[in-house]
Scaffold this active site. Structure first.
Site, PDB file in Angstrom:
ATOM      1  N   ASP A   8       0.798  -1.226   0.000  1.00  0.00           N
ATOM      2  CA  ASP A   8       0.000   0.000   0.000  1.00  0.00           C
ATOM      3  C   ASP A   8       0.836   1.283   0.000  1.00  0.00           C
ATOM      4  O   ASP A   8       1.491   1.598   0.993  1.00  0.00           O
ATOM      5  CB  ASP A   8      -0.947   0.025   1.207  1.00  0.00           C
ATOM      6  CG  ASP A   8      -1.744  -1.270   1.349  1.00  0.00           C
ATOM      7  OD1 ASP A   8      -1.234  -2.319   0.945  1.00  0.00           O
ATOM      8  OD2 ASP A   8      -2.869  -1.216   1.866  1.00  0.00           O
ATOM      9  N   ASN A  67     -10.603  -0.680  -0.031  1.00  0.00           N
ATOM     10  CA  ASN A  67     -11.792  -0.045   0.548  1.00  0.00           C
ATOM     11  C   ASN A  67     -11.872   1.455   0.270  1.00  0.00           C
ATOM     12  O   ASN A  67     -12.938   2.047   0.399  1.00  0.00           O
ATOM     13  CB  ASN A  67     -11.851  -0.297   2.059  1.00  0.00           C
ATOM     14  CG  ASN A  67     -10.584   0.102   2.773  1.00  0.00           C
ATOM     15  OD1 ASN A  67      -9.501  -0.323   2.400  1.00  0.00           O
ATOM     16  ND2 ASN A  67     -10.704   0.915   3.795  1.00  0.00           N
ATOM     17  N   HIS A  68     -10.737   2.073  -0.090  1.00  0.00           N
ATOM     18  CA  HIS A  68     -10.766   3.508  -0.404  1.00  0.00           C
ATOM     19  C   HIS A  68     -10.912   3.790  -1.902  1.00  0.00           C
ATOM     20  O   HIS A  68     -10.693   4.913  -2.344  1.00  0.00           O
ATOM     21  CB  HIS A  68      -9.510   4.196   0.136  1.00  0.00           C
ATOM     22  CG  HIS A  68      -9.475   4.237   1.633  1.00  0.00           C
ATOM     23  ND1 HIS A  68     -10.439   4.872   2.381  1.00  0.00           N
ATOM     24  CD2 HIS A  68      -8.607   3.695   2.524  1.00  0.00           C
ATOM     25  CE1 HIS A  68     -10.159   4.728   3.675  1.00  0.00           C
ATOM     26  NE2 HIS A  68      -9.066   4.014   3.786  1.00  0.00           N
ATOM     27  N   HIS A 178      -1.104  -2.619   6.691  1.00  0.00           N
ATOM     28  CA  HIS A 178       0.062  -1.724   6.665  1.00  0.00           C
ATOM     29  C   HIS A 178       1.246  -2.112   7.558  1.00  0.00           C
ATOM     30  O   HIS A 178       2.182  -1.334   7.695  1.00  0.00           O
ATOM     31  CB  HIS A 178      -0.344  -0.268   6.971  1.00  0.00           C
ATOM     32  CG  HIS A 178      -1.125   0.387   5.870  1.00  0.00           C
ATOM     33  ND1 HIS A 178      -1.286   1.750   5.782  1.00  0.00           N
ATOM     34  CD2 HIS A 178      -1.776  -0.123   4.812  1.00  0.00           C
ATOM     35  CE1 HIS A 178      -2.018   2.044   4.725  1.00  0.00           C
ATOM     36  NE2 HIS A 178      -2.331   0.912   4.116  1.00  0.00           N
TER      37      HIS A 178
HETATM   38 FE   FE2 Z   1      -7.300  -0.317   2.841  1.00  0.00          FE
END
Ligand code: FE2
Length: 261
Positions: A8, A67-68, A178
Site C-alpha cells: 500500500d 476499501n478507499h 500496513h
Molecule cells: Fe485499505
C-alpha cells in the site's frame, strides 16, 4: 516469471518512496512485472489520475485498490480509462471498472485479481471466496499463473483465503493493515502467501498517519483529520518467482530511506 508486489502506497511519502526506492529494487531483482496497491496513494485516501500516473511512472505495471477505491472524485472515470488499474472484483455487479485482468508476462498469461475482505471492513461486498471461484472457473485453461491481492483487515480471513486458494493460484498476498507480517511462505501446492505485505510510506507513523492525529482520535474519540506523517520513508514489498503456475521462491522486502540523506 518474477513479480514484485509493492505494499500500500500511502500518500505523498509513499509516492516519494516509490520514486526514490523502486528503481533500485527493479535493478536489483529484475522483476518482469511490478504490481502495487495504490488505494492510499492520494493523501492516504483513494487515488487520482495524477497519483495513478505517478505510480506508473515509477515503474509499476498494474495497480490494485481496496476499501478507499471510491474516496476521490473521478475514480469511476479513471477506472474506465486505465485498463491496468483494478478495484476489488467482489464489489457488487454494476460497479465501475474491473477486478481482474490478464496480462502477458514473459510470454505467459498472468491473471491478476484484486479482492476485498468482508470481516471488520465496514462494508458488505460479495463473497470474496466465491468470487474467486467464479473468476478461476471462467479463466480455467486460459491463463498460466494467478496472482491475488486480498485487501482485508482480518488476519483470519486472509489466512483462510490462502488455504482456500492453495494450489489454485501462485500467490495470494494480503494488504490493508500496513504492517508487514513475518509469515511469507510457499505451500506444498506451490502457493505463496503472506498475511500483509506492509506499507510503502512514512516509517514514523500510525499505519501512515501522523501519530499526533492518530493519538488524538484514540484519546478523544472524535473524528480528527488525518494527515500523512513526515520523516523517512519505507518501501515494503514481496518478490515472488513463478514457474508453471507455481511459486518457486518468495522473499519479503523492507527497504528504508537511507539515513545519510
Ligand atoms: Fe485499505
Amino acid at each position: 516469471m518474477k513479480l514484485l508486489f509493492v505494499a500500500d502506497v500511502a500518500g505523498k511519502p509513499g509516492r516519494r518512496a516509490l520514486r526514490e526506492g523502486l528503481p533500485g529494487l527493479i535493478q536489483e531483482h529484475a522483476p518482469d512485472l511490478v504490481i502495487a496497491n495504490g488505494e492510499n496513494a492520494a493523501g492516504g485516501l483513494g487515488i487520482t489520475a495524477e497519483t495513478y500516473q505517478e505510480i506508473v511512472r515509477a515503474g509499476v505495471g498494474v495497480v490494485t485498490l481496496g476499501n478507499h477505491t471510491w474516496d476521490k472524485r473521478g475514480t469511476e472515470e479513471l477506472l474506465d480509462q486505465e485498463p491496468f488499474l483494478l478495484r476489488p472484483a467482489n464489489y457488487p455487479p454494476g460497479a465501475p471498472g474491473r477486478g481482474w485482468l490478464v496480462v502477458s508476462v514473459t510470454g505467459r498469461r498472468l491473471l491478476v485479481v484484486n479482492l476485498i475482505g468482508r470481516a471488520l471492513m465496514g462494508i458488505s461486498p460479495d463473497c470474496p471466496f466465491r468470487t474467486m471461484d467464479a473468476i478461476l472457473g471462467e479463466q480455467a485453461g486460459q491463463v498460466d499463473a494467478v496472482f491475488v491481492d486480498f485487501h482485508a483487515e482480518a488476519t483470519s480471513e486472509k489466512q483462510a483465503m490462502a488455504y482456500y486458494l492453495d494450489g489454485r493460484v501462485a500467490a495470494v498476498v494480503g494488504t490493508h493493515t500496513h504492517v508487514q507480517t513475518a509469515d511469507l511462505g510457499i505451500s506444498a501446492q506451490g502457493t505463496a502467501s503472506i498475511t500483509d505485505v506492509g506499507m510503502t510510506g512514512p516509517t514514523n507513523s500510525v499505519i501512515g498517519v501522523d501519530p499526533k492525529a492518530a493519538l488524538e482520535r484514540f484519546l478523544t474519540q472524535r473524528p480528527v483529520r488525518f494527515e500523512s506523517a513526515a520523516g523517512p520513508w519505507q518501501l515494503d514489498a514481496v518478490v515472488i518467482s513463478i514457474e508453471e503456475g507455481k511459486a518457486t521462491s518468495a522473499d519479503v522486502i523492507h527497504l528504508v530511506e537511507a539515513s545519510d540523506r
